[in-house]
Design a protein around this motif. Structure first.
Motif, PDB file in Angstrom:
ATOM      1  N   SER A 179       0.815  -1.217   0.000  1.00 25.10           N
ATOM      2  CA  SER A 179       0.000   0.000   0.000  1.00 25.10           C
ATOM      3  C   SER A 179       0.841   1.256   0.000  1.00 25.10           C
ATOM      4  O   SER A 179       0.404   2.305  -0.490  1.00 25.10           O
ATOM      5  CB  SER A 179      -0.942   0.006   1.210  1.00 25.10           C
ATOM      6  N   LEU A 180       2.062   1.197   0.560  1.00 25.57           N
ATOM      7  CA  LEU A 180       2.950   2.351   0.604  1.00 25.57           C
ATOM      8  C   LEU A 180       4.098   2.160  -0.364  1.00 25.57           C
ATOM      9  O   LEU A 180       4.389   1.048  -0.813  1.00 25.57           O
ATOM     10  CB  LEU A 180       3.497   2.556   2.026  1.00 25.57           C
ATOM     11  N   THR A 181       4.764   3.244  -0.664  1.00 21.21           N
ATOM     12  CA  THR A 181       5.929   3.168  -1.535  1.00 21.21           C
ATOM     13  C   THR A 181       7.085   2.467  -0.818  1.00 21.21           C
ATOM     14  O   THR A 181       7.094   2.337   0.410  1.00 21.21           O
ATOM     15  CB  THR A 181       6.366   4.567  -1.967  1.00 21.21           C
ATOM     16  N   HIS A 182       8.051   2.037  -1.591  1.00 20.94           N
ATOM     17  CA  HIS A 182       9.175   1.284  -1.027  1.00 20.94           C
ATOM     18  C   HIS A 182       9.964   2.144  -0.046  1.00 20.94           C
ATOM     19  O   HIS A 182      10.396   1.667   1.012  1.00 20.94           O
ATOM     20  CB  HIS A 182      10.072   0.795  -2.160  1.00 20.94           C
ATOM     21  N   TRP A 183      10.166   3.413  -0.363  1.00 17.17           N
ATOM     22  CA  TRP A 183      10.940   4.288   0.529  1.00 17.17           C
ATOM     23  C   TRP A 183      10.200   4.511   1.844  1.00 17.17           C
ATOM     24  O   TRP A 183      10.817   4.501   2.920  1.00 17.17           O
ATOM     25  CB  TRP A 183      11.173   5.620  -0.174  1.00 17.17           C
ATOM     26  N   ALA A 184       8.871   4.700   1.798  1.00 20.63           N
ATOM     27  CA  ALA A 184       8.095   4.902   3.024  1.00 20.63           C
ATOM     28  C   ALA A 184       8.085   3.640   3.887  1.00 20.63           C
ATOM     29  O   ALA A 184       8.122   3.722   5.124  1.00 20.63           O
ATOM     30  CB  ALA A 184       6.672   5.322   2.676  1.00 20.63           C
ATOM     31  N   GLN A 185       8.062   2.484   3.252  1.00 19.17           N
ATOM     32  CA  GLN A 185       8.114   1.239   4.025  1.00 19.17           C
ATOM     33  C   GLN A 185       9.410   1.140   4.815  1.00 19.17           C
ATOM     34  O   GLN A 185       9.412   0.748   5.991  1.00 19.17           O
ATOM     35  CB  GLN A 185       7.992   0.050   3.076  1.00 19.17           C
ATOM     36  N   LYS A 186      10.526   1.464   4.195  1.00 16.62           N
ATOM     37  CA  LYS A 186      11.816   1.384   4.887  1.00 16.62           C
ATOM     38  C   LYS A 186      11.856   2.336   6.071  1.00 16.62           C
ATOM     39  O   LYS A 186      12.397   2.000   7.135  1.00 16.62           O
ATOM     40  CB  LYS A 186      12.941   1.692   3.909  1.00 16.62           C
ATOM     41  N   LYS A 187      11.306   3.534   5.907  1.00 12.86           N
ATOM     42  CA  LYS A 187      11.290   4.489   7.010  1.00 12.86           C
ATOM     43  C   LYS A 187      10.457   3.967   8.185  1.00 12.86           C
ATOM     44  O   LYS A 187      10.857   4.090   9.354  1.00 12.86           O
ATOM     45  CB  LYS A 187      10.716   5.824   6.526  1.00 12.86           C
ATOM     46  N   ILE A 188       9.292   3.391   7.891  1.00  9.89           N
ATOM     47  CA  ILE A 188       8.423   2.909   8.964  1.00  9.89           C
ATOM     48  C   ILE A 188       9.023   1.685   9.645  1.00  9.89           C
ATOM     49  O   ILE A 188       8.955   1.542  10.875  1.00  9.89           O
ATOM     50  CB  ILE A 188       7.021   2.604   8.396  1.00  9.89           C
ATOM     51  N   LEU A 189       9.625   0.770   8.878  1.00 12.77           N
ATOM     52  CA  LEU A 189      10.251  -0.405   9.480  1.00 12.77           C
ATOM     53  C   LEU A 189      11.365  -0.024  10.443  1.00 12.77           C
ATOM     54  O   LEU A 189      11.546  -0.662  11.490  1.00 12.77           O
ATOM     55  CB  LEU A 189      10.795  -1.320   8.378  1.00 12.77           C
ATOM     56  N   LYS A 190      12.115   1.019  10.107  1.00 15.32           N
ATOM     57  CA  LYS A 190      13.178   1.466  11.004  1.00 15.32           C
ATOM     58  C   LYS A 190      12.604   2.005  12.311  1.00 15.32           C
ATOM     59  O   LYS A 190      13.169   1.776  13.395  1.00 15.32           O
ATOM     60  CB  LYS A 190      14.007   2.551  10.304  1.00 15.32           C
ATOM     61  N   LYS A 191      11.470   2.686  12.244  1.00 11.96           N
ATOM     62  CA  LYS A 191      10.835   3.207  13.467  1.00 11.96           C
ATOM     63  C   LYS A 191      10.173   2.098  14.270  1.00 11.96           C
ATOM     64  O   LYS A 191      10.092   2.185  15.500  1.00 11.96           O
ATOM     65  CB  LYS A 191       9.813   4.274  13.091  1.00 11.96           C
ATOM     66  N   ILE A 192       9.707   1.063  13.587  1.00 15.78           N
ATOM     67  CA  ILE A 192       9.121  -0.067  14.312  1.00 15.78           C
ATOM     68  C   ILE A 192      10.176  -0.755  15.173  1.00 15.78           C
ATOM     69  O   ILE A 192       9.934  -1.102  16.341  1.00 15.78           O
ATOM     70  CB  ILE A 192       8.485  -1.053  13.316  1.00 15.78           C
ATOM     71  N   GLU A 193      11.374  -0.938  14.621  1.00 15.04           N
ATOM     72  CA  GLU A 193      12.445  -1.575  15.381  1.00 15.04           C
ATOM     73  C   GLU A 193      12.868  -0.728  16.570  1.00 15.04           C
ATOM     74  O   GLU A 193      13.204  -1.265  17.635  1.00 15.04           O
ATOM     75  CB  GLU A 193      13.646  -1.827  14.463  1.00 15.04           C
ATOM     76  N   GLY A 194      12.831   0.580  16.450  1.00 16.45           N
ATOM     77  CA  GLY A 194      13.270   1.444  17.540  1.00 16.45           C
ATOM     78  C   GLY A 194      12.244   1.650  18.631  1.00 16.45           C
ATOM     79  O   GLY A 194      12.593   2.164  19.704  1.00 16.45           O
ATOM     80  N   SER A 195      10.998   1.288  18.401  1.00 17.34           N
ATOM     81  CA  SER A 195       9.944   1.543  19.395  1.00 17.34           C
ATOM     82  C   SER A 195       9.407   0.268  20.022  1.00 17.34           C
ATOM     83  O   SER A 195       8.322   0.295  20.620  1.00 17.34           O
ATOM     84  CB  SER A 195       8.797   2.308  18.722  1.00 17.34           C
ATOM     85  N   ARG A 196      10.116  -0.838  19.919  1.00 18.88           N
ATOM     86  CA  ARG A 196       9.600  -2.106  20.436  1.00 18.88           C
ATOM     87  C   ARG A 196       9.520  -2.120  21.961  1.00 18.88           C
ATOM     88  O   ARG A 196       8.645  -2.786  22.535  1.00 18.88           O
ATOM     89  CB  ARG A 196      10.466  -3.271  19.953  1.00 18.88           C
ATOM     90  N   THR A 197      10.406  -1.417  22.651  1.00 11.34           N
ATOM     91  CA  THR A 197      10.445  -1.463  24.117  1.00 11.34           C
ATOM     92  C   THR A 197       9.675  -0.316  24.758  1.00 11.34           C
ATOM     93  O   THR A 197       9.693  -0.180  25.979  1.00 11.34           O
ATOM     94  CB  THR A 197      11.899  -1.415  24.589  1.00 11.34           C
ATOM     95  N   TRP A 198       9.001   0.525  23.988  1.00 10.93           N
ATOM     96  CA  TRP A 198       8.282   1.656  24.557  1.00 10.93           C
ATOM     97  C   TRP A 198       6.954   1.184  25.154  1.00 10.93           C
ATOM     98  O   TRP A 198       6.315   0.252  24.649  1.00 10.93           O
ATOM     99  CB  TRP A 198       8.024   2.725  23.484  1.00 10.93           C
ATOM    100  N   THR A 199       6.552   1.858  26.236  1.00 10.58           N
ATOM    101  CA  THR A 199       5.305   1.505  26.921  1.00 10.58           C
ATOM    102  C   THR A 199       4.258   2.580  26.671  1.00 10.58           C
ATOM    103  O   THR A 199       4.582   3.762  26.504  1.00 10.58           O
ATOM    104  CB  THR A 199       5.541   1.364  28.432  1.00 10.58           C
ATOM    105  N   VAL A 200       2.982   2.169  26.653  1.00  2.75           N
ATOM    106  CA  VAL A 200       1.873   3.052  26.315  1.00  2.75           C
ATOM    107  C   VAL A 200       0.870   3.046  27.463  1.00  2.75           C
ATOM    108  O   VAL A 200       0.560   1.994  28.044  1.00  2.75           O
ATOM    109  CB  VAL A 200       1.191   2.612  25.004  1.00  2.75           C
TER     110      VAL A 200
END
Length: 557
Positions: A360-381
């Motif tokens: 659904s997203l462009t290849h460049w946007a996917q890479k940006k979001i995947l990088k943020k997913i890896e960095g936010s795995r330990t955050w609490t909500v």
């Protein structure tokens, strides 16, 4: 016929003798008995030999390389001057002359608009129909920018390298896959405020007033004048890369200082900016005064909350300038055709790329979001309200508000891509994907719409439509010094060395040379010594032009 036979003998390595060798001509003839084959290596003949090698505009074929090739291929010695003149003639055969290119510019632009409806071209001339500037806007690119792309325009200028030492003006945009898309370009005599004002005014006529539009450029004063005259209410950001180079950070711990500089520029919150900027000033104290002198404080207050769509440099326009570094040697119509063919190729390739993409997203946007997913795995909500959440990230935390589509870190609403806090909340709510939080300009559907139109090539020149009353354009009248270093004799004299006085052999005075002497030529000349009566005496003879054009003493009238 003899010339063709001479070429054949030269290619087949027949024995030959040199009949004449000068700076501009090289004549050889066959040694065979009764053979009348001759070969004259003047610049025109050399140009025909070099035409095939110079069809690739990106090839750097220097004079010494031409001399070496002729020595190995034909066993013929030519000078660097002969090679340079032959290369110049070959380029004229391939590209035409600069004068003809300016004369055909109106006809070329007219047929360009016929082949591509919506294409906008403007030619500015003076009272004598001499060239001043030309503006070309790609109709399909303008429509894509207005309806599908982020409202950010990156502008820059580059110098031309051919016979006409003008300036190339460029305006580019960025699509959802972080690809560069030129939307308009122009060519003028020089880069100044008046030229940028005219170019940007034509660009404004094409795109109009777009909400939240931003312009990114370097810190050239001429660009600042043009933007303020044409787009007074538009956000104008400075290129952080150029600004960093102007600061001249100390070489000691250069990587650490540059990292701290980029951390300051990439700050989304004013508190983060002040913290990083104060740390940078502690390392390099003089930076605060330098940035204050150039108005960095006003720029920072506008830039830090902006950080418009991840673009803080003019590297995109610089990349197009680098791509056209060889084409900028061509005549003006050839340069415009280079951009036309390049964008035509990009539209076709990116259209196929969008059709083959299944996400659904462009290849460049996917890479940006995947990088943020890896960095936010330990955050609490922690939930606050129905649409608001608090995210603990080990720093200043983040407050996410889905109702207003905002986050306190300001990354989401500024860049258009979900930040780590939004991704953590999506994971907390059990959502399998967070792509629906991204702006529509990053979707693959919008990416395909960006390049759904086609760019048509021009027909052959013999098929061009030439309307009546369409005048020609003359070569520009250069009023300013062309680019390039001036030749100066600034050698420091040795101890005891006296400067040599310049002597004029015409008026026999010191201070200038004969070529720039303003005194008239003497009407009487001295002939060589006569071999007849009066041997040993120099006889003064009257110039044959004295009877036709007599001289007068204007002081007597």
């Amino acid at each position: 016929m003899k010339l063709e036979l001479g070429k054949k003998c030269l290619l087949e390595h027949f024995e030959f003798k040199v009949d004449r060798s000068s700076k501009t001509r090289y004549e050889v003839s066959c040694k065979g008995d009764g053979c009348e084959c001759r070969f004259k290596a003047n610049p025109k003949v050399l140009g025909h030999f070099l035409k095939e090698q110079l069809k690739d505009s990106g090839r750097i074929y220097r004079a010494k390389e031409i001399v070496k090739d002729f020595r190995q291929r034909f066993e013929v010695e030519i000078t660097n001057l002969q090679a340079w003149r032959g290369k110049s003639h070959a380029l004229e055969l391939l590209q035409g002359t600069t004068q003809d290119s300016f004369a055909k510019l109106p006809i070329y632009c007219y047929n360009l608009k016929l082949a591509n409806p919506g294409r906008v071209t403007h030619i500015l001339v003076d009272e004598q129909s001499r060239f001043e500037m030309v503006f070309v806007a790609l109709g399909v690119a303008i429509r894509s920018f207005m309806f599908n792309l982020r409202p950010v325009v990156i502008i820059d200028a580059a110098y031309l390298k051919g016979e006409f030492k003008g300036t190339l003006f460029l305006a580019v945009a960025m699509d959802g896959n972080n690809h560069i898309l030129p939307i308009a370009y122009g060519i003028g005599k020089s880069e100044d405020g008046e030229s940028w004002t005219w170019f940007l005014s034509k660009l404004r006529d094409c795109v109009g007033e777009i909400a939240d539009m931003g312009i990114i450029s370097d810190r050239a004063n001429s660009i600042h004048v043009g933007v303020r005259n044409v787009f007074p209410r538009v956000y104008h950001g400075l290129c952080c890369r150029h600004l960093m180079m102007n600061l001249r950070l100390p070489s000691s711990k250069k990587k650490e200082n540059e990292a701290l500089w980029w951390k300051t520029c990439k700050s989304y919150r004013m508190s983060d900016f002040n913290e990083s900027f104060n740390a940078l000033c502690l390392v390099v104290p003089r930076i605060r005064q330098v940035l204050t002198n150039i108005g960095f404080g006003r720029w920072a207050r506008a830039h830090c909350p902006g950080n418009r769509y991840h673009y803080m440099t003019s590297n995109s326009a610089e990349s197009i300038n680098s791509l056209s570094r060889f084409s900028r040697k061509m005549p003006i119509t050839q340069l415009i055709e280079f951009f036309h063919e390049s964008v035509q190729k990009w539209f076709y390739e990116r259209r196929l790329q969008g059709m083959q993409e299944s996400h659904s997203l462009t290849h460049w946007a996917q890479k940006k979001i995947l990088k943020k997913i890896e960095g936010s795995r330990t955050w609490t909500v922690a939930g606050i309200g129905a649409n608001s959440f608090l995210v603990e990230d080990g720093g200043k935390r983040g407050l996410v508000d889905f109702l207003n589509r905002s986050c306190s870190c300001r990354v989401w609403q500024v860049s258009g891509l979900p930040c780590g806090h939004v991704i953590a909340v999506s994971r907390f709510l059990g959502e399998h994907d967070c792509i629906h939080h991204a702006f529509s300009c990053y979707s693959n559907e919008v990416y395909k719409k960006t390049y759904e139109e086609s760019i048509n090539p021009l027909p052959h020149r013999s098929e061009w439509v030439i309307p009546e009353g369409l005048g020609s354009v003359l070569q520009p009248h250069i009023t300013k010094r062309q680019s390039g270093r001036l030749k100066e004799n600034t050698r420091i004299l040795s101890r005891g060395e006296e400067p040599v006085q310049v002597y004029c052999s015409r008026c026999r005075t010191y201070g200038h040379v004969r070529d720039v002497c303003l005194d008239p030529m003497p009407s009487q000349i001295r002939s060589r010594k006569s071999s007849g009566k009066g041997k040993g005496k120099e006889i003064e003879t009257q110039s044959p032009t004295d009877d036709i054009f007599p001289s007068y003493n204007l002081a007597e009238f």
